[in-house]
Design a protein around this motif. Structure first.
Motif, PDB file in Angstrom:
ATOM      1  N   THR A   1     -23.837   0.148 -43.633  1.00 18.01           N
ATOM      2  CA  THR A   1     -23.202   1.277 -44.308  1.00 18.01           C
ATOM      3  C   THR A   1     -21.716   1.059 -44.527  1.00 18.01           C
ATOM      4  O   THR A   1     -21.058   0.312 -43.804  1.00 18.01           O
ATOM      5  N   ASP A   2     -21.177   1.768 -45.518  1.00 17.73           N
ATOM      6  CA  ASP A   2     -19.736   1.810 -45.707  1.00 17.73           C
ATOM      7  C   ASP A   2     -19.072   2.658 -44.630  1.00 17.73           C
ATOM      8  O   ASP A   2     -17.895   2.472 -44.310  1.00 17.73           O
ATOM      9  N   THR A   3     -19.830   3.587 -44.040  1.00 12.85           N
ATOM     10  CA  THR A   3     -19.292   4.437 -42.976  1.00 12.85           C
ATOM     11  C   THR A   3     -18.826   3.601 -41.797  1.00 12.85           C
ATOM     12  O   THR A   3     -17.722   3.807 -41.263  1.00 12.85           O
TER      13      THR A   3
ATOM     14  N   ASP B   1     -31.017  15.029 -46.326  1.00 15.63           N
ATOM     15  CA  ASP B   1     -31.723  13.921 -45.671  1.00 15.63           C
ATOM     16  C   ASP B   1     -31.472  13.822 -44.173  1.00 15.63           C
ATOM     17  O   ASP B   1     -31.992  12.898 -43.523  1.00 15.63           O
ATOM     18  N   GLY B   2     -30.699  14.718 -43.604  1.00 20.86           N
ATOM     19  CA  GLY B   2     -30.453  14.659 -42.169  1.00 20.86           C
ATOM     20  C   GLY B   2     -29.230  15.455 -41.787  1.00 20.86           C
ATOM     21  O   GLY B   2     -28.358  15.730 -42.617  1.00 20.86           O
ATOM     22  N   HIS B   3     -29.150  15.831 -40.506  1.00 16.64           N
ATOM     23  CA  HIS B   3     -27.983  16.571 -40.017  1.00 16.64           C
ATOM     24  C   HIS B   3     -27.868  16.413 -38.509  1.00 16.64           C
ATOM     25  O   HIS B   3     -28.869  16.222 -37.804  1.00 16.64           O
TER      26      HIS B   3
ATOM     27  N   ASP C   1     -32.119   5.131 -40.123  1.00 18.10           N
ATOM     28  CA  ASP C   1     -31.417   6.000 -39.166  1.00 18.10           C
ATOM     29  C   ASP C   1     -30.111   5.387 -38.693  1.00 18.10           C
ATOM     30  O   ASP C   1     -29.269   6.089 -38.106  1.00 18.10           O
ATOM     31  N   ARG C   2     -29.910   4.089 -38.935  1.00 12.28           N
ATOM     32  CA  ARG C   2     -28.647   3.464 -38.524  1.00 12.28           C
ATOM     33  C   ARG C   2     -27.454   4.048 -39.290  1.00 12.28           C
ATOM     34  O   ARG C   2     -26.322   3.928 -38.856  1.00 12.28           O
ATOM     35  N   GLY C   3     -27.738   4.678 -40.434  1.00 22.07           N
ATOM     36  CA  GLY C   3     -26.662   5.275 -41.215  1.00 22.07           C
ATOM     37  C   GLY C   3     -26.386   6.718 -40.868  1.00 22.07           C
ATOM     38  O   GLY C   3     -25.542   7.359 -41.515  1.00 22.07           O
TER      39      GLY C   3
ATOM     40  N   ARG D   1     -23.908  16.575 -42.659  1.00 25.84           N
ATOM     41  CA  ARG D   1     -25.146  16.665 -43.420  1.00 25.84           C
ATOM     42  C   ARG D   1     -25.255  15.407 -44.267  1.00 25.84           C
ATOM     43  O   ARG D   1     -24.291  15.012 -44.925  1.00 25.84           O
ATOM     44  N   ARG D   2     -26.425  14.772 -44.289  1.00 22.02           N
ATOM     45  CA  ARG D   2     -26.551  13.464 -44.921  1.00 22.02           C
ATOM     46  C   ARG D   2     -27.364  13.495 -46.205  1.00 22.02           C
ATOM     47  O   ARG D   2     -28.444  14.070 -46.262  1.00 22.02           O
ATOM     48  N   LEU D   3     -26.794  12.858 -47.247  1.00 17.53           N
ATOM     49  CA  LEU D   3     -27.529  12.474 -48.444  1.00 17.53           C
ATOM     50  C   LEU D   3     -27.559  10.952 -48.443  1.00 17.53           C
ATOM     51  O   LEU D   3     -26.545  10.305 -48.689  1.00 17.53           O
ATOM     52  N   ALA D   4     -28.695  10.366 -48.121  1.00 19.27           N
ATOM     53  CA  ALA D   4     -28.782   8.924 -47.888  1.00 19.27           C
ATOM     54  C   ALA D   4     -28.773   8.155 -49.198  1.00 19.27           C
ATOM     55  O   ALA D   4     -29.658   8.328 -50.041  1.00 19.27           O
TER      56      ALA D   4
END
Length: 639
Positions: free
Chosen positions: A101-103, A35-37, A61-63, A52-55
């Motif tokens: 997000t938890d991030t 889902d993004g990188h 995009d804030r995450g 690398r993102r798995l949303a």
């Protein structure tokens, strides 16, 4: 769930082509995040992070990561911190949150509590946090090792990643570590930080690593303790109910639907049924079956559990052809072979699940926490015999007379060879030596491996050391086995869970592995965990009313059985022999290829040892042979 990577020069010097290297790391583990990188590089190019993102949470995009906090800290994070909502509420007076997000909660928690913040997180996680003001990089891994974190140091360059294969292009060579190889052939699980790749290590579960002022140091922030509390059976059941309910509620936090694996056993069935209660989005269940031979099909139990939850059961019939096609991919995604044949069907079921959902729940950890393996009963029986014969006041058996477990001994009928092996070396003797002999795979090897050239003695020394660590009573065999399995076998099984899911862009969550829940159950005596000598009886007492009776009462759960014995005698025979007859198969260090083939043919069946040797050869082909081919191509171009 994502893939993370990073590099740092220990002396703060510029790393040449840093951004290019980070993009290469991202590309290698692209399957972890479709889902993004992105990458982040410090102004002086001495440190960089990749993601690398798995949303799953906050799909906007804030995450996106690497995430830069208001204090200029930079974070890459893989996994989920499930209690982020509660932590966010406590931190919001000091931090202006820009995402849901938890991030970002990890960033805020570290800004407030420093590296001790990791002890407040409930979840599965591995992350790297760069704090430019202190020039300090912190790496952290969750208490149970659900999420992976590998690292390697070449000179003064330290790099880390979610997958070991991501680090290989930056090593001087791809070679095999003899210590890790010895651990693999003996136990098929790692006892140390080493991996089969020389120079590549993994941060142990429940540990942090700090890189600062040119120094690298690690610390353990959590380990399970088995100090029994004074509590009644009824109180234990009530408390367990509350803890499981709470953990599951946290694990269901997601901005996408959540499915569940259904193996046909108590653990996965309970998780799936409870997850579906009151939530119509969480009713997609997934099951793998083998219908070609009798004794391997557990789909009937899975269907009963799915019907009880009013769910949709998606099934896949797994064949020998699937094995031939998928096994090289399984080994590639594992990074290094571990544990047993369950990785193959896990890969197939994860592929099925990934076609329907992005998040799936599983029952992993239930056997290690609640005492589900039959070998625990053997140790428990020995404790009872010892207490009855010698009159010792063993606190683990004080409320459980030996007579009360006698009606359950029929469940050990198929484990008589195991009991014989355990007790043949001396009943009531040193249990660490006998447990090692019980799980040691080298006793079945007939010359396949040059054991005399490997550091096998150090494997035994490490095993004895960790098996007898403080925190468990001297005679508490049952809990010593459970703790060893939780610290070493469970992370290997979780490696399978993570890699087989991420091979298909699927996040796998394990609600039984919640720190308050595990700490509570560890504090209970064996008499409470296995009242009446019934496997996982505490869990059955607490939640039995939610399970179909036929599933609750079954005593023949097989794990994830694979008909390798039958396949090896038929459809897989050519595949196995072709694998070992490759051009380079006879050149593997410490492996006698001809003996491997001879013993496989002589046995006429597919043993656990044979599985280990086949997995090892496929690993060599996937990584060592590919590295050799690339070196030869580079030399040819240079020449």
């Amino acid at each position: 769930m994502c893939g993370i990577a990073g590099m740092i020069h220990l002396d703060g010097e510029r790393i040449p082509q840093l951004a290019r290297r980070l993009r290469m790391m991202n590309d290698i583990q692209a399957h972890r995040g479709p889902d993004g990188h992105s990458v982040w590089v410090s102004p002086d190019e001495s440190v960089g992070l990749a993601h690398r993102r798995l949303a799953i949470v906050d799909l906007s995009d804030r995450g996106a990561q690497p995430m830069v906090g208001q204090d200029e800290s930079v974070l890459v994070h893989n996994g989920e911190v499930y209690n982020f909502v509660e932590l966010r509420a406590a931190l919001s007076y000091r931090w202006t949150f820009r995402s849901a997000t938890d991030t970002e909660v990890i960033l805020a928690a570290h800004a407030r509590h420093g590296d001790e913040a990791v002890e407040r997180f409930r979840g599965m996680f591995a992350y790297g946090l760069w704090r430019p003001r202190e020039r300090r990089l912190t790496l952290a891994r969750d208490p149970f090792g659900i999420k992976p974190l590998y690292y390697a140091q070449v000179g003064r360059l330290l790099m880390f990643s979610s997958e070991a294969k991501t680090l290989l292009p930056f090593l001087p060579d791809v070679e095999t570590d003899p210590e890790a190889f010895a651990e693999y052939v003996a136990l098929q699980i790692p006892l140390s930080e080493r991996t089969l790749f020389a120079g590549v290590c993994q941060l142990p579960a429940g540990h942090t690593m700090v890189i600062e002022n040119g120094h690298v140091r690690t610390r353990a922030y959590w380990r399970p303790e088995y100090a029994y509390r004074d509590i009644s059976q009824a109180e234990a059941v009530e408390r367990l109910e509350a803890l499981v309910e709470e953990s599951l509620a946290l694990h269901l936090r997601s901005d996408v639907p959540v499915g569940a694996y259904l193996s046909g056993g108590v653990d996965s069935s309970l998780i799936a049924i409870m997850a579906a209660e009151g939530n119509h989005e969480n009713r997609d269940f997934f099951h793998g079956k083998f219908t070609e031979f009798p004794g391997y099909d557990e789909s009937g139990y899975a269907r009963e559990a799915a019907a009880s939850a009013s769910g949709r059961l998606h099934e896949i019939d797994i064949t020998a052809s699937d094995f031939i096609e998928s096994m090289p991919k399984v080994i590639y995604h594992l990074d290094q072979p571990v544990a047993g044949p369950g990785s193959f069907p896990q890969y197939m079921v994860s592929k099925l699940a990934g076609e329907h959902v992005k998040v799936v729940l599983g029952g992993q950890g239930g056997d290690e926490i609640f005492g589900g393996y039959s070998r625990y009963m053997v140790g428990y029986l020995e404790q009872g015999l010892r207490a009855a014969i010698q009159g010792e006041d063993d606190p683990g058996l004080r409320d459980l007379p030996l007579a009360s477990i006698l009606p359950q001994l029929s469940s050990l009928r198929e484990y008589q060879p195991l009991i014989k092996s355990t007790w043949s070396s001396g009943l009531f003797g040193p249990f660490d030596e006998r447990y090692l002999r019980l799980i040691n795979r080298t006793v079945d090897m007939a010359g396949e491996v040059e054991l005399e050239d490997l550091p096998m003695a150090s494997v035994a020394e490490r095993f004895t050391s960790v098996f007898n660590e403080a925190g468990v009573g001297e005679r508490a065999y049952f809990d010593k086995m459970m703790r060893f399995d939780m610290r070493f076998l469970l992370p290997a099984l979780l490696q399978v869970e993570d890699r087989m899911g991420m091979a298909h862009g699927l996040e796998s969550r394990v609600p039984f592995l919640d720190r308050p829940l595990v700490e509570f159950v560890a504090s209970l005596s064996p008499a409470i965990k296995l009242t009446g000598g019934v496997s996982k009886n505490l869990l059955r007492q607490a939640f039995g009313q939610r399970l179909p009776p036929s599933l609750l009462d079954r005593r023949d759960k097989m794990g994830f059985p694979v008909p390798l014995k039958e396949w090896f005698g038929g459809e897989l025979r050519s595949f196995v022999h072709d694998t070992f007859n490759s051009a380079r198969a006879g050149t593997r260090p410490w492996v006698r290829r001809d003996e491997v083939l001879k013993n496989m043919t002589a046995m006429g069946s597919f043993s656990r040892t044979a599985w280990g040797m086949l997995s090892l050869e496929l690993w060599y082909q996937q990584f060592h042979d590919v590295a050799h081919q690339k070196r030869q191509a580079a030399l040819a171009l240079a020449g």
